[in-house]
Design a protein around this motif. Sequence first.
Motif, PDB file in Angstrom:
ATOM      1  N   SER A 168      11.847 -13.245  -1.044  1.00  0.00           N
ATOM      2  CA  SER A 168      11.683 -12.142  -1.988  1.00  0.00           C
ATOM      3  C   SER A 168      10.526 -12.445  -2.934  1.00  0.00           C
ATOM      4  O   SER A 168      10.060 -13.585  -3.024  1.00  0.00           O
ATOM      5  CB  SER A 168      12.973 -11.910  -2.791  1.00  0.00           C
ATOM      6  OG  SER A 168      13.322 -13.067  -3.529  1.00  0.00           O
ATOM      7  N   SER A 226      11.350  -4.928   2.425  1.00  0.00           N
ATOM      8  CA  SER A 226      10.956  -3.923   1.431  1.00  0.00           C
ATOM      9  C   SER A 226       9.449  -3.914   1.229  1.00  0.00           C
ATOM     10  O   SER A 226       8.733  -4.820   1.646  1.00  0.00           O
ATOM     11  CB  SER A 226      11.672  -4.175   0.105  1.00  0.00           C
ATOM     12  OG  SER A 226      11.299  -5.445  -0.427  1.00  0.00           O
ATOM     13  N   GLN A 261      12.912   0.195  -0.695  1.00  0.00           N
ATOM     14  CA  GLN A 261      13.855  -0.777  -0.154  1.00  0.00           C
ATOM     15  C   GLN A 261      13.889  -0.723   1.378  1.00  0.00           C
ATOM     16  O   GLN A 261      13.543   0.290   1.985  1.00  0.00           O
ATOM     17  CB  GLN A 261      15.259  -0.526  -0.714  1.00  0.00           C
ATOM     18  CG  GLN A 261      15.330  -0.602  -2.232  1.00  0.00           C
ATOM     19  CD  GLN A 261      14.801  -1.909  -2.776  1.00  0.00           C
ATOM     20  OE1 GLN A 261      15.172  -2.999  -2.302  1.00  0.00           O
ATOM     21  NE2 GLN A 261      13.917  -1.838  -3.766  1.00  0.00           N
TER      22      GLN A 261
END
Length: 300
Positions: A74, A91, A139
């Motif tokens: 992330s 994402s 997302q």
Amino acid sequence: MTFRPVTATRLAQPTLEGAGVHLHRVFGFGDPAEADPFLLLDDFRNDDPALYRKGFPWHPHRGIETITYVLEGSVEHSDSLGNKGRLGPGSVQWMTAGSGILHQEMPLGNARGQMHGFQLWANLQRDLKMTAPRYQDVQAGDIETVVDDDGTAVRIITGRFWGRRGPVDGIAADPLYLDVSVPPNTRKVLPVDTHANTFAYIFAGAGTFRDASGPQGVRVEKEFAGQELAIRDLSGNRTLVRFGTGDEIVVTAGPEGVRFLLVSGQPIQEPVAWHGPIVMNTREELRRAFQELNNGTFIR
């Protein structure tokens, strides 16, 4: 229908960015007309946290859009306007820097230490250089994957493809940004806009984008470390493929299949004055941007 010929292939080159992030630069800081409207593509896939954890601390952008696509791990981001967020696996963040923004991006690996993703820079045309900054955080679940009868799977991030449209909209360059997976030994024809600059970037498996009879590829010249090598063009991981004109590309996957980004956009065809993360049209505009950065008036 006409197949786009392959005009060049090139391997991404290792480089350091930010506070010491080890990544591979696919293209960037060369001739801006080469991929117009796109300026830069970085492949920041890495499995060792020591090689990416220092991230990209506070830095400015003006005159461009940055597109971050996360595969694993992330990225935490924050900016001078008070925005904060985290991009998870699958994402996308499409940031329009416009008139100017200061932000930071800090990568975080998954449980196995993997931090995988890409960042693409798209230029803004002259009359949009000083537009208000904005974000589109999308997302993973909002990005549709379309699977064809032969098993070819396409994630549509932006643009229209196979009758569907990606969730990112209102982008100046009106680009097509796809994540394409073609099964082993499968030949696939994909439509593209005849007038758009188009490239593919392979990041898993291997294949050929020349209209050869089989996945063994054809003999071509490939640039590597500044030298031209005559090889069989079964292009694999970290290979950039550039195309000439036409309204279709053809890919034949190798025995392990192939996965690649397919990106196209309308050329802006304007002068480019570029230094680091700021891209304007003239040297005077560039000088003024850095003057504002130094005197505290950069953020509008």
